[in-house]
Design an enzyme around this catalytic site. Structure first.
Site, mmCIF file in Angstrom:
data_model
loop_
_atom_site.group_PDB
_atom_site.id
_atom_site.type_symbol
_atom_site.label_atom_id
_atom_site.label_comp_id
_atom_site.label_asym_id
_atom_site.label_seq_id
_atom_site.Cartn_x
_atom_site.Cartn_y
_atom_site.Cartn_z
ATOM 1 N N LYS B 181 0.837 -1.201 0.000
ATOM 2 C CA LYS B 181 0.000 0.000 0.000
ATOM 3 C C LYS B 181 0.869 1.246 0.000
ATOM 4 C CE LYS B 181 -1.790 2.582 3.234
ATOM 5 N NZ LYS B 181 -1.732 3.943 2.664
ATOM 6 N N GLY B 233 7.212 4.326 8.486
ATOM 7 C CA GLY B 233 6.341 5.458 8.771
ATOM 8 C C GLY B 233 6.599 5.975 10.167
ATOM 9 N N SER B 234 5.575 6.563 10.772
ATOM 10 C CA SER B 234 5.773 7.209 12.063
ATOM 11 C C SER B 234 5.855 6.182 13.193
ATOM 12 C CB SER B 234 4.628 8.173 12.347
ATOM 13 O OG SER B 234 3.458 7.444 12.657
ATOM 14 N N THR B 235 6.531 6.569 14.262
ATOM 15 C CA THR B 235 6.650 5.694 15.428
ATOM 16 C C THR B 235 5.268 5.422 16.039
ATOM 17 O OG1 THR B 235 8.934 6.286 15.896
ATOM 18 C CG2 THR B 235 7.620 5.539 17.759
ATOM 19 N N GLY B 238 3.667 2.812 13.988
ATOM 20 C CA GLY B 238 4.444 1.585 14.170
ATOM 21 C C GLY B 238 4.048 0.859 15.445
ATOM 22 N N GLU B 255 10.355 0.425 10.313
ATOM 23 C CA GLU B 255 11.343 1.488 10.134
ATOM 24 C C GLU B 255 10.615 2.779 10.438
ATOM 25 O OE1 GLU B 255 13.057 4.331 9.232
ATOM 26 O OE2 GLU B 255 13.266 3.906 7.108
ATOM 27 N N CYS B 289 13.333 10.330 7.680
ATOM 28 C CA CYS B 289 13.303 9.801 9.044
ATOM 29 C C CYS B 289 14.679 9.858 9.694
ATOM 30 C CB CYS B 289 12.777 8.374 9.034
ATOM 31 S SG CYS B 289 13.513 7.373 7.744
ATOM 32 N N GLU B 386 10.036 14.682 16.368
ATOM 33 C CA GLU B 386 10.390 14.662 14.953
ATOM 34 C C GLU B 386 9.537 15.698 14.227
ATOM 35 O OE1 GLU B 386 9.396 11.058 12.757
ATOM 36 O OE2 GLU B 386 11.335 11.183 11.764
#
Lengths: 287, 475
Positions: B181, B233-235, B238, B255, B289, B386
């Site tokens: 996706k 993507g973002s933490t 995740g 990641e 990132c 971030e």
């Protein structure tokens, strides 16, 4: 046999190189496989787990910073001391697991040999798992495996010594430190192992051993912000998913190995790999 | 002085179509989800309408991937898989210019970056991994390591084609099939990749590409017949995915975000360091990132370095992503622009000193002028969170030990930079960085042979190199 009354041992926790009782003041009776009372073990608490994490974190810099050769020698020394206590372990394993002496002997021998196997890995991991990377540019790039940090280990419930050693040794061989929750009903060989660790050259805090109720203590380790990884091997089936969900809160590395792993089989590198990071370093080349 | 002359790349090269369909089982099909309109963030004009997947489309795609895995891909010799993957690498190179222009249109990144970094590196990832397909027995995971099955992959908008390559290439090389996706705001190059995959005659179902928003991603990673999940993507997301996969047997690699320290010692070659700092934070508008978003400068050279930095950043040209002179392109979405504005406002409110380049900005589109905060303390949000934008926070240190402590004072651990002329110090520092990638006297270098990935809350698993294969093997 003399009629002399034996000196019974008080079984305690092993945290930061010391043998404290549980901060909670609790203990629980440990029996052999037939239900005969053996000893009272300390029933570790959330506070004990947190103290153990602090001790493990404090020990991490030193242990991960030692040379691989030195770590190998320290671990080999543990095997030497284990060998000296062989008879004691055979008796304890036979009593704890309800197996015949001959079987216990084989389990203990395998456990000592397993420790030697992992001791030999310390200075080979980087060569086997690391790399020099042929990048497309004027750079030198290399990758090295590094320890993940503090690992919470839920030790197997059945295999009280061989299983225990099979989960601790790969964690510390690569430079991690750990907090171990022992088998709940068979904790005594683990306490004796902690005496071995304390009298080898393993620095205090590298291995911390807590006895008690796995399901009570494990959630605190799974959610602890200063724990980097979680080995679910001895986690009761009913709480495994919950522990994983908690671990996700701080993106812990989780090893989901089977509940009834056969520890008599020869291991591969997977338990070593589970608690390693890879660091890639770059530098330009030029004059 | 020379008069400024724009050098725009022609947008016709992108072969933009008014509508794009999803790619399932080897065919382009209309999704049954609500179609999305993808826009050019530099102009806010609609580029194309893209069909999206519904939950039942996700199921169809996973079923196609399963069938392709069972019947074709898992049985095919590695040497044959390799040739398919080589074909993909070559076609990406052949259509490189088209892909670069389309990437810059959809994402907003400068054409010189999509042309020189994104697209060539995407091709090199396929080329590198193709060669592994028939050599997996040499990778150190036993003589005959097995694939996992169907991989569900969810990728971000910052490097749309490159992230697709990072995900698809190793999955295919290891013998898995894929449902991917792409990000909601940047689906176009992934769908051109689907066209390439179709032209390469990959067996139907081996790669399926289903656009959509976060709900499509959640349905994909949650699908019962997916064996492997890979997410970049973002933490925050995740963590949700890791929680969602609790109690399953799905293998997961993540990641996630970062807040990298870029550490400059007093003996560093300053002009070179300035270039590295600028590349570290302004590359791809800071939508990286592993961006060097926290500059740690040794106190004795802080004033001099900041002055040089302001002078250099002032020369960065912000504007039309298709202009070959553009250094900093458009912020990818209004949502991201708002987030950057909010965090920079917090920097001012918390007492940091803001400097923003006086460069001209286009009248429309999403743009943010390069910004440098000095006098930043570790407690400030701009030092901890971030920002994912062209905003640099400058902190100082006195001793190497202090630099290490400050660099590692973050729950993240993706990357770090070290600038010093002293070799022994580089190695000493590199050893102490709790980060997956350490760039010394350089920054933001990527290569398919070099494993990439994070420590701590920057995720787990690696992409690239022999190490990266583990994520797609049952070992």
């Amino acid at each position: 046999m003399s009629d002399r009354l034996t000196v019974a041992k008080t079984y305690k926790l092993y945290i930061g190189g010391k043998f404290p009782r549980s901060e909670s003041g609790r203990s629980y009776p440990v029996t052999d496989s037939k239900g005969t009372f053996l000893a009272n073990a300390a029933q570790g608490s959330r506070k004990d787990a947190r103290d153990a994490v602090s001790a493990a974190r404090k020990a991490f810099g030193g242990w991960s910073g030692t040379t691989a050769y030195n770590r190998g020698q320290v671990l080999y020394r543990v095997a030497e001391v284990l060998e000296g206590r062989r008879e004691q372990f055979i008796t304890e394993v036979a009593t704890s697991e309800g197996v015949a002496l001959k079987k216990a002997q084989s389990l203990v021998d395998t456990a000592i040999d397993r420790w030697v196997w992992y001791a030999g890995w310390t200075d080979k991991i980087a060569a086997v798992l690391g790399s020099s990377n042929p990048v497309a540019g004027p750079y030198f790039s290399f990758s090295t495996p590094e320890p993940t940090g503090v690992v919470a280990v839920l030790a197997p419930q059945q295999s009280s010594l061989l299983g225990l050693i099979s989960v601790i040794a790969p964690v510390i061989a690569s430079g991690n430190t750990c907090v171990v929750i022992t088998s709940q009903d068979r904790p005594l060989p683990a306490i004796t192992l902690s005496e071995v660790l304390a009298t080898s050259d393993v620095p205090g805090g590298v291995v911390n051993i807590i006895t008690g109720r796995t399901a009570e203590i494990a959630p605190w380790l799974a959610s602890h912000g200063d724990v980097n990884a979680l080995d679910l091997t001895g986690a009761p089936e009913s709480i495994r998913a919950d522990l994983e969900r908690s671990a996700a809160g701080t993106v812990k590395r989780v090893l989901r190995n089977k509940v009834n792993e056969d520890f008599t089989a020869t291991p591969d590198m997977s338990r070593l790999r589970a608690f390693l990071e890879t660091k890639t370093v770059w530098h330009p080349m030029g004059v | 002085m020379w008069e400024y002359a724009p050098a725009p790349e022609s947008r016709d090269i992108a072969n933009l179509k008014p509508a794009y369909k999803m790619f399932v089982d080897g065919k382009f099909v209309e999704g049954t989800g609500e179609p999305l309109k993808t826009i050019n963030p530099a102009t806010e004009e609609v580029l194309a309408e893209v069909s999206t997947a519904s939950e039942s489309d996700v199921d169809t795609a996973v079923k196609a991937a399963r069938k392709a895995y069972d019947r074709v891909w898992s049985k095919m010799p590695g040497s044959e898989r390799a040739k398919y993957i080589y074909r993909i690498a070559r076609q990406i190179q052949e259509r490189g210019r088209e892909l670069a222009v389309l990437e810059s249109l959809d994402n907003g990144k400068p054409i010189k970056e999509s042309r020189d970094t994104d697209i060539p590196t995407a091709a090199s990832h396929f080329f590198y991994h193709a060669g592994w397909a028939d050599k997996l027995g040499y990778a150190g995971y036993g003589p005959d390591p097995k694939p996992l099955g169907v991989a569900g992959q969810v990728i971000p908008w910052n490097f749309p084609l490159l992230m697709a390559a990072w995900k698809i290439a190793p999955a295919l090389a290891c013998g898995n099939t894929v449902v991917l996706k792409p990000a909601e705001t940047t689906p176009l190059t992934a769908l051109v990749l689907a066209d390439i995959i179709q032209q390469c005659d990959l067996p139907p179902g081996v790669v399926n590409i289903i656009p959509g928003a976060g709900d499509v991603g959640a349905a994909l990673v949650g699908h019962a017949d997916v064996n492997k999940v890979a997410f970049t993507g973002s933490t925050d997301v995740g963590k949700v995915i890791q929680g969602q996969l609790a109690g399953t047997n799905k293998k997961l690699t993540l990641e996630l975000g970062g807040k990298a320290a870029n550490i400059v010692f007093d003996d560093a070659p300053l002009d070179q360091a300035v270039e590295g700092i600028v590349n570290g934070i302004f590359f791809n508008q800071g939508h990286v990132c592993c961006a060097g978003s926290r500059l740690l400068v040794q106190e004795s050279i802080a004033d001099e370095l900041i002055e040089k930095l302001h002078a250099r950043v002032s020369t960065l040209r912000v504007g039309d992503p298709l202009d070959k002179n553009t250094d900093v392109g458009a912020i990818n979405s209004r949502e991201q622009l708002t987030k950057i504005q909010e965090l920079t406002a917090s920097g001012e409110a918390e007492g940091a000193t803001r400097w923003t380049s006086s460069c001209p900005l286009p009248d429309k589109g999403f743009f943010f002028a390069p910004t440098v905060f000095s006098g930043v303390s570790q407690a400030m949000r701009i030092a901890r969170e971030e920002i994912f934008g062209p905003v640099l926070s400058v902190l100082t240190f006195r001793t190497p030990e202090e630099a290490v402590a400050k660099a590692n004072n973050t729950p993240y651990g993706l990357s770090a930079g070290i600038w010093t002329e002293k070799g022994s110090r580089i190695l000493w520092m590199a050893q102490r960085m709790r980060a997956g990638v350490v760039w010394s006297n350089t920054f933001n270098r990527f290569d398919p042979t070099a494993p990439f990935g994070g420590y701590q809350e920057s995720g787990f698993g690696r992409e690239g190199g022999r190490t990266g294969l583990e994520a797609y093997l049952d070992v």
